[in-house]
Scaffold this motif. Sequence first.
Motif, PDB file in Angstrom:
ATOM      1  N   ASP A  75      41.119  32.367  47.217  1.00 39.41           N
ATOM      2  CA  ASP A  75      41.938  33.411  46.597  1.00 39.41           C
ATOM      3  C   ASP A  75      43.220  33.584  47.404  1.00 39.41           C
ATOM      4  O   ASP A  75      44.309  33.567  46.884  1.00 39.41           O
ATOM      5  CB  ASP A  75      41.160  34.718  46.409  1.00 39.41           C
ATOM      6  N   ASP A 447      29.456  40.112  39.074  1.00 38.54           N
ATOM      7  CA  ASP A 447      30.328  41.286  39.262  1.00 38.54           C
ATOM      8  C   ASP A 447      29.734  42.535  38.625  1.00 38.54           C
ATOM      9  O   ASP A 447      30.029  43.650  39.054  1.00 38.54           O
ATOM     10  CB  ASP A 447      31.751  41.015  38.761  1.00 38.54           C
TER      11      ASP A 447
ATOM     12  N   PRO B  33      36.106  44.756  39.925  1.00 37.89           N
ATOM     13  CA  PRO B  33      36.816  43.789  40.760  1.00 37.89           C
ATOM     14  C   PRO B  33      36.464  43.957  42.232  1.00 37.89           C
ATOM     15  O   PRO B  33      36.452  42.991  42.990  1.00 37.89           O
ATOM     16  CB  PRO B  33      38.294  44.091  40.513  1.00 37.89           C
ATOM     17  N   SER B 102      48.215  40.152  40.787  1.00 36.71           N
ATOM     18  CA  SER B 102      46.795  39.830  40.653  1.00 36.71           C
ATOM     19  C   SER B 102      46.003  40.622  41.681  1.00 36.71           C
ATOM     20  O   SER B 102      46.417  40.758  42.824  1.00 36.71           O
ATOM     21  CB  SER B 102      46.607  38.333  40.884  1.00 36.71           C
ATOM     22  N   LEU B 103      44.859  41.140  41.280  1.00 35.26           N
ATOM     23  CA  LEU B 103      44.020  41.861  42.234  1.00 35.26           C
ATOM     24  C   LEU B 103      43.377  40.892  43.216  1.00 35.26           C
ATOM     25  O   LEU B 103      43.002  41.258  44.316  1.00 35.26           O
ATOM     26  CB  LEU B 103      42.901  42.621  41.504  1.00 35.26           C
ATOM     27  N   VAL B 104      43.252  39.629  42.805  1.00 38.63           N
ATOM     28  CA  VAL B 104      42.540  38.650  43.612  1.00 38.63           C
ATOM     29  C   VAL B 104      43.433  38.079  44.700  1.00 38.63           C
ATOM     30  O   VAL B 104      43.051  38.019  45.861  1.00 38.63           O
ATOM     31  CB  VAL B 104      41.988  37.524  42.719  1.00 38.63           C
ATOM     32  N   ASN B 105      44.632  37.643  44.328  1.00 40.29           N
ATOM     33  CA  ASN B 105      45.458  36.968  45.338  1.00 40.29           C
ATOM     34  C   ASN B 105      46.805  37.623  45.568  1.00 40.29           C
ATOM     35  O   ASN B 105      47.638  37.069  46.281  1.00 40.29           O
ATOM     36  CB  ASN B 105      45.615  35.484  44.989  1.00 40.29           C
ATOM     37  N   LYS B 106      47.046  38.776  44.940  1.00 40.40           N
ATOM     38  CA  LYS B 106      48.263  39.556  45.171  1.00 40.40           C
ATOM     39  C   LYS B 106      49.543  38.828  44.760  1.00 40.40           C
ATOM     40  O   LYS B 106      50.627  39.203  45.150  1.00 40.40           O
ATOM     41  CB  LYS B 106      48.391  39.988  46.647  1.00 40.40           C
ATOM     42  N   HIS B 302      39.554  34.450  36.815  1.00 41.48           N
ATOM     43  CA  HIS B 302      40.026  35.817  36.995  1.00 41.48           C
ATOM     44  C   HIS B 302      39.199  36.817  36.177  1.00 41.48           C
ATOM     45  O   HIS B 302      39.060  37.957  36.589  1.00 41.48           O
ATOM     46  CB  HIS B 302      41.522  35.903  36.704  1.00 41.48           C
ATOM     47  N   ARG B 305      36.239  37.786  38.188  1.00 39.69           N
ATOM     48  CA  ARG B 305      36.487  38.703  39.299  1.00 39.69           C
ATOM     49  C   ARG B 305      37.124  40.014  38.828  1.00 39.69           C
ATOM     50  O   ARG B 305      37.655  40.770  39.639  1.00 39.69           O
ATOM     51  CB  ARG B 305      37.338  38.019  40.364  1.00 39.69           C
ATOM     52  N   ASP B 307      39.842  40.668  37.278  1.00 42.32           N
ATOM     53  CA  ASP B 307      41.259  40.778  37.630  1.00 42.32           C
ATOM     54  C   ASP B 307      42.068  41.170  36.383  1.00 42.32           C
ATOM     55  O   ASP B 307      42.694  40.336  35.739  1.00 42.32           O
ATOM     56  CB  ASP B 307      41.722  39.435  38.202  1.00 42.32           C
ATOM     57  N   THR B 308      42.076  42.466  36.072  1.00 40.48           N
ATOM     58  CA  THR B 308      42.714  42.949  34.841  1.00 40.48           C
ATOM     59  C   THR B 308      44.166  42.476  34.676  1.00 40.48           C
ATOM     60  O   THR B 308      44.514  41.999  33.594  1.00 40.48           O
ATOM     61  CB  THR B 308      42.641  44.486  34.775  1.00 40.48           C
TER      62      THR B 308
END
Lengths: 577, 343
Positions: A75, A447, B33, B102-106, B302, B305, B307-308
């Motif tokens: 990520d 999740d 998430p 992205s919430l996952v990788n910014k 995504h 995870r 990731d909205t």
Amino acid sequence: MVIRQSTRLFLFVLVVVSMILAGCAQPATPAATQAPAATEAPAVTEAPSVTEAPAATEAPAERKVATFIWTQEFDTLNPYYTNMWFSSVTQQLYNCWAWDFDEANKPQPRLVTELPSVDNGGLSADGKVITMKLRDDIVWSDGTPITSEDFVFTYQMIMADRNTVASRNPYDLMEKVEGLDARTVVITFKEPYAPWVANLWRGLLPAHVLKPIFDQEGTIDTAEWNKAPTVGCGPFVFDQWESGSFTRFVANEKYWLGRPKLDEIFFRFVPDDASQIAALKAGDGDLGTFFAYSDLPELEAAGIKIINSFSGYNEGIYFNMHAEKGHPALKDVKVRQAIALAFDRQKLVDDLLLGRTKVAATDWDNTPYNDPSISPWPYDPEKAKALLDEAGWVDSNGDGVRDKDGVELVLKYGTTTREIRQDTQAVAQQQLAEVGIKLDLQSFDPDIFFASYAENGASANFSLDLIEYSDSPNFPDPDTSAWLCAEIPSDENPTGVNTSGLCDEELDALFKLQATQVDYNERVQTFNKITKMIFENVYWLGLWQDPDLFGVSSRLANVKISGVTPFFNIMEWDLAQ
Amino acid sequence: MTRYILRRLLQAIPLLFVISLVLFFLMQNMGDPIATMGGRNVTRSADRERLKRQLGLDKPIIVQYLYWLAGNDWAKADLDGDGIAETPGTRRGVLRGDFGLSLVNKKPVTQVIWERLPNTLLLMLTAEAMILIFALLIGIYSALKQYSTFDNIITTITFLFYSMPVFFFALVTMYIFAVNFKKWGLPYLPTVGMFEPTAGKTPLQVAWHMVLPTATLSFGFIAGYSRYIRSAMLEAMGQDYVRTAKAKGLPKPEIVYIHALKNAALPIVTIIALDLPFLLGGAIVTERIFGWPGMGRLFLDHVSRGDTPVVMGILMMIAVAVVIFQLIADILYAWLDPRIRYT
């Protein structure tokens, strides 16, 4: 039906002409032109060059490249912004921990001259102050020396309110981190913190690269370094990352423990398990992970060596013993013991896991913290039936399921969609039915399963009676908060992690005690009591020890794998001649 | 015509708004998430609370939607957890072109999508070209030669491929052409990825790695499309105008390709216009198996995870593409069939 000769001829010509036209029309799309060309060309030119290259002609000049196959993409490459396994284990390549762990999970100093201890003055007697002495030859890959400033900066970044780091554990338990001088770092905890060896400095941020960004933007969330850490402190340096496709790390010429033997490590992201197996078999990858046990014989037949790396994960069942929300049967130790005795877990390990691992006795198997006298509950269905009878659970209405006071012994058994877990559920259902316990099976996406009580997560909302997963939060340290009374999820504490809902005051006190015990031997004693207690009361039922499986091709030499920092000796890896 | 296009585009605005609202609310049920941020471990409670606060996930859904749509630079957030909102927001919202991080990788969502879109288009357009070429050839031929041996054989084969699951076809071809061919010492295809690390990302390498994924994507569709074309052509060939054309003594190719095919093309255009926007979404199964870095895998990664921002970005892109391609299809109808007029 008879087709006239002329028509047939005409159509044949038409098809041929159309094909030719289609072929000519293809230059419109760039891809289409390449495809047909490729079907002819590489078959002749490309294939032999690949097979020849490492062998004969260019051997001395050939770059030594090892290809790793990762089923999930990183990520982020910032060590403090992720807990994802595939990201974390890769950090050993381009980033550095204060100390790594070897294949026996023993700490090995990397950035420090020696591991702090009470004897060498690195650890205060009360266990609150840790003083680290840094080596004087450590440098970032751009040549800048690594100093105490980098440690202080890393601490500040983890604690900064605008940085959304993945975890502040254990930095939010610290009072301060100071640099006494360029080579001395002093860490002060608010309370004695026993698991520091496992959890401190799992990565370092370069102050000289990131501080200007933080000063300007107020956060390093969006720093370019997170995606492209071109300045690092591992044996390899980041080179290139193409989203979804690959990441490339090249040898760090300035690494203070010596330049690695390989020139490049190439990560290829292949999400499909079957494709991973095919790629390893075809030699398109030198290392892969997380195989289904059923694929192992096939891989070994293709010359792939399988390494079982134990990283603290023990698959097991948590019983929902919540005071209000738990099934009445599960609050009776005899019923829990009966479940342990009625479930032939050795057969499960032999059949489903091909006998390649062992039945787990406690959640601390393979560590020094386990009480050595414990061995897994045996398979004894007759004794299980007797215990259930004794506990008052009998089949009074003749429906094949035991009951008591009008409550049927039907238990909801939930886990994630991982294949081996679902298979285990099926086996358990069959075996427990033989002693009159009915299991109602449910499986969830991870999740949803691991979502918190607040998010109505299946593992946290006490809707299930048997909850199966494995956790290893501080490996190789045995600390966990999963058994603390204060961690029982509720409306007041919606993010608690005590899955079983159990509040055993004695166990709670032991867990609180061990977290402050700086003396190793005293802590082992406490844990022996803890493991014995959890085992005898069957608060948790071990299913199997769940090692990380690594498959390594015969091309790679000197490969050792650690359970904590798998690639701790990656600089010694080489291509076999 | 211009007025028609403008009217259609204006109608699309409320539609897209409703779609975004529905999708956003559905996404909230796709999992937590923060649950996945602990990796293999359960996320600590202290970190859960902090991350919820920092990422704005502690706000009611409608507020989160509002921030997504219109940004939050006019509001303040509580980042230090003392209960007082002190830090001004930085998001500008979709309406001002900011799809968020992205919430996952910014990474910015637009960048996340842009990194993958070219790979997907390369694969999907090649496959679509293959599909059209082969489907037209097969469809026309088997319509003209209805119930001939060739028609029967091709019908059987197309149904065989059509009924074959994509993953099965993909894995079987991979094992035959990549794994076993290599073992037998024959020229072999690569298993996964876009290129060999030692060879580098050259056009030839990419093309070579595209052979199996393209074949996988094409086969099922060729079968389906060629059936449509066959039946549309059969119908057109039986029409009066074709008989007239024949009676006029026009050459056969002109009858087939100009008179019949142009009329038979209407339903085919509809199908293609419906399919094209989804090419942007990538092919989840094919990309996964062949390790192709496209949009389908991006979406799956995504979604899993929660990731909205990224998922919403992809879905809205597809929604916009559907609207546009439907419009293009309608315009094409008018061109193909002069009887259709938009005023």
